[in-house]
Design an enzyme around this catalytic site. Sequence first.
Site, PDB file in Angstrom:
ATOM      1  N   THR A   1       8.175 -12.084 -11.977  1.00  0.00           N
ATOM      2  CA  THR A   1       7.082 -11.527 -11.172  1.00  0.00           C
ATOM      3  C   THR A   1       7.380 -11.898  -9.729  1.00  0.00           C
ATOM      4  OG1 THR A   1       5.481 -11.844 -12.942  1.00  0.00           O
ATOM      5  CG2 THR A   1       4.577 -11.712 -10.743  1.00  0.00           C
TER       6      THR A   1
ATOM      7  N   THR B   1      14.782  -4.090   1.505  1.00  0.00           N
ATOM      8  CA  THR B   1      14.989  -4.796   2.773  1.00  0.00           C
ATOM      9  C   THR B   1      16.454  -5.133   3.015  1.00  0.00           C
ATOM     10  OG1 THR B   1      12.795  -5.746   2.724  1.00  0.00           O
ATOM     11  CG2 THR B   1      14.415  -6.948   4.004  1.00  0.00           C
TER      12      THR B   1
ATOM     13  N   ASP C   1      12.428   2.358   0.090  1.00  0.00           N
ATOM     14  CA  ASP C   1      11.626   1.132   0.006  1.00  0.00           C
ATOM     15  C   ASP C   1      11.122   1.106  -1.430  1.00  0.00           C
ATOM     16  OD1 ASP C   1       9.151  -0.485  -0.019  1.00  0.00           O
ATOM     17  OD2 ASP C   1       9.436  -0.578   2.148  1.00  0.00           O
ATOM     18  N   SER C   2      11.183  -0.042  -2.084  1.00  0.00           N
ATOM     19  CA  SER C   2      10.875  -0.044  -3.521  1.00  0.00           C
ATOM     20  C   SER C   2       9.406   0.226  -3.827  1.00  0.00           C
ATOM     21  CB  SER C   2      11.343  -1.342  -4.183  1.00  0.00           C
ATOM     22  OG  SER C   2      10.463  -2.398  -3.918  1.00  0.00           O
ATOM     23  N   SER C   3       8.547   0.266  -2.795  1.00  0.00           N
ATOM     24  CA  SER C   3       7.164   0.696  -3.039  1.00  0.00           C
ATOM     25  C   SER C   3       7.142   2.167  -3.454  1.00  0.00           C
ATOM     26  CB  SER C   3       6.314   0.502  -1.788  1.00  0.00           C
ATOM     27  OG  SER C   3       6.255  -0.866  -1.484  1.00  0.00           O
TER      28      SER C   3
ATOM     29  N   ARG D   1      -6.394  -7.104 -17.864  1.00  0.00           N
ATOM     30  CA  ARG D   1      -6.155  -8.473 -17.370  1.00  0.00           C
ATOM     31  C   ARG D   1      -7.433  -9.298 -17.514  1.00  0.00           C
ATOM     32  NH1 ARG D   1      -2.940  -9.416 -12.255  1.00  0.00           N
ATOM     33  NH2 ARG D   1      -2.396 -11.206 -13.555  1.00  0.00           N
TER      34      ARG D   1
ATOM     35  N   GLN E   1      -4.897 -13.176 -16.664  1.00  0.00           N
ATOM     36  CA  GLN E   1      -4.780 -13.161 -15.200  1.00  0.00           C
ATOM     37  C   GLN E   1      -4.053 -14.405 -14.696  1.00  0.00           C
ATOM     38  OE1 GLN E   1      -8.699 -12.717 -13.452  1.00  0.00           O
ATOM     39  NE2 GLN E   1      -9.121 -10.876 -14.620  1.00  0.00           N
ATOM     40  N   CYS E   2      -3.885 -15.409 -15.558  1.00  0.00           N
ATOM     41  CA  CYS E   2      -3.198 -16.643 -15.137  1.00  0.00           C
ATOM     42  C   CYS E   2      -1.719 -16.350 -14.875  1.00  0.00           C
ATOM     43  CB  CYS E   2      -3.288 -17.703 -16.224  1.00  0.00           C
ATOM     44  SG  CYS E   2      -4.971 -18.205 -16.581  1.00  0.00           S
TER      45      CYS E   2
HETATM   46  N1  ASP Z   1       9.290  -3.355   1.047  1.00  0.00           N
HETATM   47  C1  ASP Z   1      10.577  -3.859   0.664  1.00  0.00           C
HETATM   48  C2  ASP Z   1      10.956  -3.193  -0.650  1.00  0.00           C
HETATM   49  O1  ASP Z   1      10.468  -3.562  -1.672  1.00  0.00           O
HETATM   50  C3  ASP Z   1      10.532  -5.331   0.507  1.00  0.00           C
HETATM   51  C4  ASP Z   1      11.850  -5.978   0.095  1.00  0.00           C
HETATM   52  O2  ASP Z   1      12.830  -5.386  -0.207  1.00  0.00           O
HETATM   53  O3  ASP Z   1      11.862  -7.228   0.108  1.00  0.00           O
HETATM   54  O4  ASP Z   1      11.747  -2.279  -0.631  1.00  0.00           O
END
Ligand code: ASP
Length: 345
Positions: free
Chosen positions: A169, A16, A60-62, A249, A281-282
Amino acid sequence: MSRNTTSILIIYTGGTIGMIKNPDTGALESFNFDHLLNHVPELKEFKVAIDAITFNPPIDSSDMEPAMWSRIVTIIDSNYDKYDGFVILHGTDTMSFTASALSFMLEDLMKPVILTGSQLPIGALRTDGKENLITAIEIAASKHPDGTPVVPEVCVFFNDKLMRGNRTTKINSESFGAFGSNNYPLLATAGTDIQFFPNNIKRYLPGLKLKAHHEYNSNIIIFSLFPGIQKEVVEKLLGASELKGVIFRTFGAGNAPQKKWLIDALSKATAEGKIIINITQCAGGSVHMERYETGLQLLQAGVISGKDSTVEAALTKLMYLLGTGLPVEEIRRLMSQDIAGEITL
Ligand code: ASP
């Protein structure tokens, strides 16, 4: 760029922080590094020399992949002697996975590698990107009076907090405080000054040479328990021939329902050489399988305690260890040991 005493390499992967809005769809899309630089003229005022390497195209890091972690490792390894520290600009969605992976792949790292990003693009009025980037650079450039780095490890800096990377996390998709480190204290906080907490920071050891690792095996899965879980689904999943390991988990301190079929399926998978790691999972706390009957049965089925590792740390550690080609027994042993500050002893 002229060299000052301190030099920092920025690795821009995307996220982002550098995105702009697509006028047709309204969705945020990755944009180039120059766009980002134009919004942070302060970078020119820094008393450190800054160079940048950018992913082409930024992502995008996804869309982050283990192969890209290897690429980052290569960049750091081949520039290790040239720079005092590294700042990685990264999307927040998978930043904790990348930070965790790098903490294992960069063995004996003795220089700062600081990951940061933002919740709002750098061009937005209320952006958090500028502050995160500028302070991350300052931290990466921080040295003790004897010239040794203050933070010789992989960290995430976000919203005024410096955290050990493999303890983080993503905890919030909207707040500027996007990251948490529930099982390990902060390494520093940034207010009017940056206050470091030396007792929480990895110790600098002179003479250690970076060992860069590039191999990984991602034939693993994260599998979360829930009341009502079904035998056939679990047996299929654990029986998959390609499967090498499972981040399992469980409930609370590492507990699972007392179902014979579940314990049989876990024992069978273990006997086949699959490595099953128990992670709670906690959001905080550790696995203690010996505490309840519902945990003890897992221990007896060969499940290994991941102790207080995050899911991100356990997952990337298992990928990394499987990639080393070590014998299964050794990997099982190491998964319960602290190898990069990811487990509290
Ligand atoms: N979808 C974006 C990413 O991970 C979200 C971000 O950067 O905050 O690339």
